[in-house]
Design a protein around this motif. Sequence first.
Motif, PDB file in Angstrom:
ATOM      1  N   UNK A 129       3.452   9.997  -5.200  1.00 54.06           N
ATOM      2  CA  UNK A 129       3.562   8.899  -4.247  1.00 54.06           C
ATOM      3  C   UNK A 129       4.550   9.317  -3.170  1.00 54.06           C
ATOM      4  N   UNK A 130       4.142   9.206  -1.934  1.00 50.84           N
ATOM      5  CA  UNK A 130       4.937   9.699  -0.812  1.00 50.84           C
ATOM      6  C   UNK A 130       5.677   8.568  -0.101  1.00 50.84           C
ATOM      7  N   UNK A 131       4.998   7.452   0.098  1.00 51.49           N
ATOM      8  CA  UNK A 131       5.587   6.339   0.828  1.00 51.49           C
ATOM      9  C   UNK A 131       4.854   5.057   0.466  1.00 51.49           C
ATOM     10  N   UNK A 153       8.535  -0.900   5.298  1.00 49.90           N
ATOM     11  CA  UNK A 153       8.535   0.259   4.395  1.00 49.90           C
ATOM     12  C   UNK A 153       9.510   0.030   3.256  1.00 49.90           C
ATOM     13  N   UNK A 154       9.140   0.311   2.034  1.00 48.73           N
ATOM     14  CA  UNK A 154      10.018   0.069   0.894  1.00 48.73           C
ATOM     15  C   UNK A 154      10.273   1.310   0.063  1.00 48.73           C
ATOM     16  N   UNK A 155       9.568   2.410   0.359  1.00 50.33           N
ATOM     17  CA  UNK A 155       9.800   3.633  -0.406  1.00 50.33           C
ATOM     18  C   UNK A 155       9.363   4.844   0.391  1.00 50.33           C
ATOM     19  N   UNK A 173       5.750   5.272   7.611  1.00 51.14           N
ATOM     20  CA  UNK A 173       4.562   4.532   7.177  1.00 51.14           C
ATOM     21  C   UNK A 173       4.475   3.235   7.966  1.00 51.14           C
ATOM     22  N   UNK A 174       3.259   2.867   8.319  1.00 49.37           N
ATOM     23  CA  UNK A 174       3.052   1.608   9.048  1.00 49.37           C
ATOM     24  C   UNK A 174       1.662   1.085   8.719  1.00 49.37           C
ATOM     25  N   UNK A 199       0.842  -1.198   0.000  1.00 51.06           N
ATOM     26  CA  UNK A 199       0.000   0.000   0.000  1.00 51.06           C
ATOM     27  C   UNK A 199       0.879   1.249   0.000  1.00 51.06           C
ATOM     28  N   UNK A 200       0.289   2.340  -0.443  1.00 46.78           N
ATOM     29  CA  UNK A 200       1.040   3.594  -0.537  1.00 46.78           C
ATOM     30  C   UNK A 200       0.228   4.775  -0.041  1.00 46.78           C
ATOM     31  N   UNK A 201       0.940   5.783   0.386  1.00 46.18           N
ATOM     32  CA  UNK A 201       0.370   7.106   0.630  1.00 46.18           C
ATOM     33  C   UNK A 201       0.751   8.012  -0.538  1.00 46.18           C
ATOM     34  N   UNK A 202      -0.179   8.853  -0.915  1.00 47.38           N
ATOM     35  CA  UNK A 202       0.028   9.837  -1.966  1.00 47.38           C
ATOM     36  C   UNK A 202      -0.377  11.202  -1.415  1.00 47.38           C
TER      37      UNK A 202
END
Length: 116
Positions: free
Chosen positions: A46-48, A56-58, A69-70, A33-36
Amino acid sequence: VHIVESGGGLVQSGGSLRLSCVTSGFNFPIYDMSWYREAPGKAREQVATIRLDGSPIFYADSVQGRFVISRDNNRNTMYLQMNDLKPADTAVYYCNRPIERGLLSWGQGTQVLVSS
């Protein structure tokens, strides 16, 4: 698919916020999953990104070292802890799958406003 982001608000520069993303309608635990975020006049970025196992991978360069991110797979929920916020972090924040995994329908987002 239902995605609800929350936790945004108005904060002074240097402050912190914790965003939440509650999901339903898809098998959240098996997806990265990602945060934007989308700032006024700018493209959504895309933030994380977090792996399905919680790794976390990015992180975007602009948030590296400040955002964490969690996720909680038992609650189908993802989080973004934002520290040392800057006016440049002002944006509407969204969560979704990583673009390369195929996007789901977007939630309404949560507004973050950082004052200088």
